[in-house]
Design a protein around this motif. Structure first.
Motif, PDB file in Angstrom:
ATOM      1  N   UNK A   1      31.770 -22.118  79.748  1.00 18.08           N
ATOM      2  CA  UNK A   1      33.206 -22.431  79.787  1.00 18.08           C
ATOM      3  C   UNK A   1      33.460 -23.775  79.113  1.00 18.08           C
ATOM      4  N   UNK A   2      32.614 -24.763  79.476  1.00 16.46           N
ATOM      5  CA  UNK A   2      32.797 -26.113  78.928  1.00 16.46           C
ATOM      6  C   UNK A   2      32.552 -26.107  77.423  1.00 16.46           C
ATOM      7  N   UNK A   3      31.442 -25.477  77.015  1.00 16.27           N
ATOM      8  CA  UNK A   3      31.078 -25.486  75.595  1.00 16.27           C
ATOM      9  C   UNK A   3      32.151 -24.792  74.754  1.00 16.27           C
ATOM     10  N   UNK A   4      32.744 -23.741  75.334  1.00 15.27           N
ATOM     11  CA  UNK A   4      33.771 -23.010  74.581  1.00 15.27           C
ATOM     12  C   UNK A   4      35.009 -23.854  74.329  1.00 15.27           C
ATOM     13  N   UNK A   5      35.365 -24.705  75.315  1.00 14.61           N
ATOM     14  CA  UNK A   5      36.607 -25.472  75.107  1.00 14.61           C
ATOM     15  C   UNK A   5      36.358 -26.796  74.379  1.00 14.61           C
ATOM     16  N   UNK A   6      35.069 -27.149  74.165  1.00 12.91           N
ATOM     17  CA  UNK A   6      34.781 -28.431  73.504  1.00 12.91           C
ATOM     18  C   UNK A   6      35.482 -28.592  72.151  1.00 12.91           C
ATOM     19  N   UNK A   7      35.465 -27.563  71.254  1.00 12.13           N
ATOM     20  CA  UNK A   7      36.144 -27.761  69.968  1.00 12.13           C
ATOM     21  C   UNK A   7      37.625 -28.096  70.125  1.00 12.13           C
TER      22      UNK A   7
ATOM     23  N   UNK B   1      31.593 -33.903  71.635  1.00 10.81           N
ATOM     24  CA  UNK B   1      33.046 -34.019  71.407  1.00 10.81           C
ATOM     25  C   UNK B   1      33.291 -34.827  70.139  1.00 10.81           C
ATOM     26  N   UNK B   2      32.559 -35.939  70.016  1.00 10.55           N
ATOM     27  CA  UNK B   2      32.716 -36.784  68.822  1.00 10.55           C
ATOM     28  C   UNK B   2      32.303 -36.012  67.562  1.00 10.55           C
ATOM     29  N   UNK B   3      31.175 -35.312  67.653  1.00 11.40           N
ATOM     30  CA  UNK B   3      30.641 -34.577  66.496  1.00 11.40           C
ATOM     31  C   UNK B   3      31.545 -33.454  66.029  1.00 11.40           C
ATOM     32  N   UNK B   4      32.333 -32.914  66.953  1.00 12.81           N
ATOM     33  CA  UNK B   4      33.227 -31.804  66.584  1.00 12.81           C
ATOM     34  C   UNK B   4      34.610 -32.302  66.177  1.00 12.81           C
ATOM     35  N   UNK B   5      34.853 -33.594  66.393  1.00 13.43           N
ATOM     36  CA  UNK B   5      36.209 -34.117  66.178  1.00 13.43           C
ATOM     37  C   UNK B   5      36.411 -34.577  64.736  1.00 13.43           C
ATOM     38  N   UNK B   6      37.661 -34.776  64.332  1.00 16.42           N
ATOM     39  CA  UNK B   6      37.903 -35.293  62.981  1.00 16.42           C
ATOM     40  C   UNK B   6      37.353 -36.713  62.797  1.00 16.42           C
ATOM     41  N   UNK B   7      36.964 -37.342  63.922  1.00 12.55           N
ATOM     42  CA  UNK B   7      36.430 -38.707  63.835  1.00 12.55           C
ATOM     43  C   UNK B   7      34.927 -38.734  63.588  1.00 12.55           C
ATOM     44  N   UNK B   8      34.325 -37.570  63.359  1.00 15.41           N
ATOM     45  CA  UNK B   8      32.856 -37.482  63.343  1.00 15.41           C
ATOM     46  C   UNK B   8      32.181 -38.360  62.282  1.00 15.41           C
ATOM     47  N   UNK B   9      32.901 -38.692  61.206  1.00 17.04           N
ATOM     48  CA  UNK B   9      32.288 -39.533  60.167  1.00 17.04           C
ATOM     49  C   UNK B   9      32.271 -41.005  60.588  1.00 17.04           C
ATOM     50  N   UNK B  10      33.066 -41.319  61.605  1.00 10.56           N
ATOM     51  CA  UNK B  10      33.176 -42.707  62.084  1.00 10.56           C
ATOM     52  C   UNK B  10      32.176 -42.910  63.231  1.00 10.56           C
ATOM     53  N   UNK B  11      32.005 -44.191  63.663  1.00  9.41           N
ATOM     54  CA  UNK B  11      30.939 -44.435  64.660  1.00  9.41           C
ATOM     55  C   UNK B  11      31.196 -43.853  66.053  1.00  9.41           C
TER      56      UNK B  11
END
Lengths: 123, 460
Positions: free
Chosen positions: B151-157, B183-193
């Motif tokens: 459930x958690x993994x599915x809503x992470x994106x 969460x960070x890796x899937x987010x639009x912020x993933x290129x940032x720290x």
């Protein structure tokens, strides 16, 4: 406006997912302005959709297509006319006349199930 | 006698057989037009026989192999039959149906090739079962096949695509930081720290300088500016671990950062604007801390825009086998060893252990085993004693002793689940509360002073 037709041996390619060639037809005022064959390089759904966008395609006419490919292409603002079969030139001609919903161009078995989808699938 | 049997067989026996099999069968002529199409072929493709016959086989069968790699074409060319080529066909619901295909030549009575035969089998069910067996959800380094984690993994994106502050709760070692990283890796912020800090490990002053940074001259030995983690995480994500352990005074400063999205470095005069996503985590129940008055309610509401509760490993033991495989692969690569797996007894022990340290503890157990078993299979003697004894039933024990020990374990776990509320635990165990009290007494189970009914007692 540009339409793309998935092609295989001068007929509409049976499955868009594995299509390698499309004809890009440039239409102006209801007349074919230009036609060219393009090899599709991408395989993945998203990349295929992007490739069609880069070719300036507004409408895709194809045979069977799986949901994921169709969704990706629609997301790019391209109209998809699926489950079309027949000779490529006849399909283009019928599309220009707004007669692509003719039974002759439906893939076998696409009778009743696809009738709703075909409504208004002319130009 | 034999002849009379043969005479009784109808002349259209092949047709009858073809109609009764569950595999799709069709034949084509040399121009690839369909000449026969059985009942199963109709069912699998969704195309009726009337519509199929006379049509090009590729437009009826609609497989991804048709253009490039048609098995029937290869057979017609080489004369060699093909068995069990895997492919998929696309039906009118635009769904891919996995099929296996067999092809052979079709010859007339004189042996002249008149076309080809293709039989195909719908593998949807097999594929589905295989997927279910293999199914494990993985995001980054998080692996799970349990429902709660799924459930958690599915809503992470979805969570990742939003900039809201997230509060991750869960026991120590459950992988809160991994979730934050995912969460960070899937987010639009993933290129940032992605910056992480354990707020519980540092005293206020140090936490302040770590988070906010300082200006030169802010204090003795502050010879030059030092950017804080908030500044370093600019555009990215900051992970505030153990936020429940932050002092009341520092909670006020954090609240200001979250509200204003600005902070002032130590010794600085101007507030600095920041664009960061905040993910907070705690192994304590923050809700309870707010009730106890040790955590500010306004800060709680700020961080609790979305809450994720990571279940402890003992509540998702179905994850243990895949986690073990993952850790074995990891340590094989890291330590250049060739451990092949675990023995059945080891798996039994691992499954019956309670894991107070959760996934991190399981990882440590495997690392421990790697030291003692550098190759081959991990055996029971490679595990730490506390784990290897978890499934031990001493042979000298009588049945009564075993029953008692199992009973005690069940009662303790039910009590823990219900925060030592005896009545709830008794209901859960399906016994009367007085039976539970009697068993607690006779089995000598130690209970904490709190009894789960709490409130009346707290105020008394």
């Amino acid at each position: 406006m540009k339409i793309a037709l998935a092609v295989w041996k001068n007929r509409v390619s049976p499955v868009f997912d594995s299509t390698r060639v499309v004809i890009i037809v440039d239409i102006e005022n209801g007349i074919v302005n230009d036609k060219c064959y393009v090899h599709i390089q991408a395989h993945m759904p998203h990349n295929r959709a992007v490739e069609l966008v880069e070719l300036g395609v507004n409408v895709l006419i194809c045979g069977a297509i799986s949901r994921v490919y169709e969704d990706m292409i629609k997301m790019q603002g391209i109209k998809v006319i699926p489950f079309i079969a027949g000779d490529v030139n006849q399909v283009i001609e019928s599309y220009l006349k707004g007669k692509l919903n003719n039974r002759n161009f439906r893939m076998p078995g696409c009778g009743n199930k696809c009738r709703k989808r075909f409504r208004g699938e002319g130009r | 006698m034999k002849d009379s049997h043969i005479k009784n067989i109808p002349h259209n026996v092949t047709e009858i057989i073809l109609e009764s099999v569950s595999d799709g069968v069709f034949t084509v002529d040399k121009k690839w037009c369909i000449t026969s199409f059985n009942r199963a072929a109709e069912e699998i493709t969704g195309v009726s026989r009337e519509e199929a016959i006379g049509k090009q086989c590729c437009e009826v069968f609609r497989s991804n192999m048709c253009e490039m790699n048609c098995a029937l074409r290869r057979t017609m060319k080489s004369g060699i039959p093909y068995v069990d080529s895997s492919t998929y066909i696309v039906n009118f619901e635009k769904r891919r149906i996995p099929v296996t295909v067999c092809t052979s030549l079709l010859k007339d009575v004189k042996g002249i090739i008149i076309g080809g035969v293709e039989t195909f089998r719908d593998m949807s069910m097999v594929e589905e079962l295989r997927r279910e067996l293999d199914e494990r959800y993985q995001v980054g380094d998080i692996i799970s096949r349990s429902k709660s984690m799924r459930k958690i993994i599915k809503i992470l994106p979805k969570i990742a695509n939003n900039d809201s502050t997230i509060l991750i709760q869960g026991e120590t070692g459950t992988g809160k930081e991994l979730i934050a990283q995912a969460i960070h890796g899937l987010s639009p912020r993933k290129e940032k720290p992605f910056m992480a800090i354990n707020c519980g490990a540092l005293p206020d002053t140090l936490l302040e300088s770590e988070l906010f940074g300082y200006k030169a001259g802010a204090f003795t030995d502050a010879k030059k500016d030092k950017p804080g983690l908030l500044a370093l995480a600019e555009g990215g994500t900051i992970f505030l671990d153990e936020i429940g352990d932050v002092s009341s005074a520092f909670q006020v400063r954090l609240l200001r950062v979250l509200q204003e999205r600005t902070f002032t470095p130590l010794g600085g005069t101007k507030p600095v604007k920041i664009d960061i996503r905040v993910v907070a985590a705690s192994n304590k129940n923050i809700d309870q801390l707010v009730k106890d008055g040790t955590f500010r309610q306004d800060l709680f509401y700020r961080i609790n825009v979305m809450q994720l509760e990571i279940p402890p490993l003992r509540d998702r033991k179905e994850d243990i086998p895949s986690l073990v495989t993952y850790f074995i692969n990891k340590f094989n690569k890291l330590q250049r060893k060739v451990v092949s797996g675990i023995s059945h007894e080891v798996l039994e022990s691992l499954m019956s252990y309670e894991y107070p340290g959760n996934v991190r503890e399981l990882e440590n157990i495997i690392e421990h085993a790697f030291i003692l078993c550098p190759k081959g299979q991990i055996e029971l003697h490679c595990l730490p004693d506390i784990v290897s004894q978890s499934s031990d039933l001493e042979t000298s024990q009588s049945i009564d002793d075993v029953k008692k020990s199992v009973e005690a374990k069940l009662i303790i776990s039910a009590l823990k689940r219900h925060n030592y509320n005896r009545l709830e635990a008794a209901r859960d165990l399906g016994m009367h509360k007085s039976t539970l009290f009697r068993k607690i007494k006779t089995l000598g189970i130690d209970l904490p002073k709190t009894d789960g009914r709490s409130k009346q007692k707290d105020f008394s």
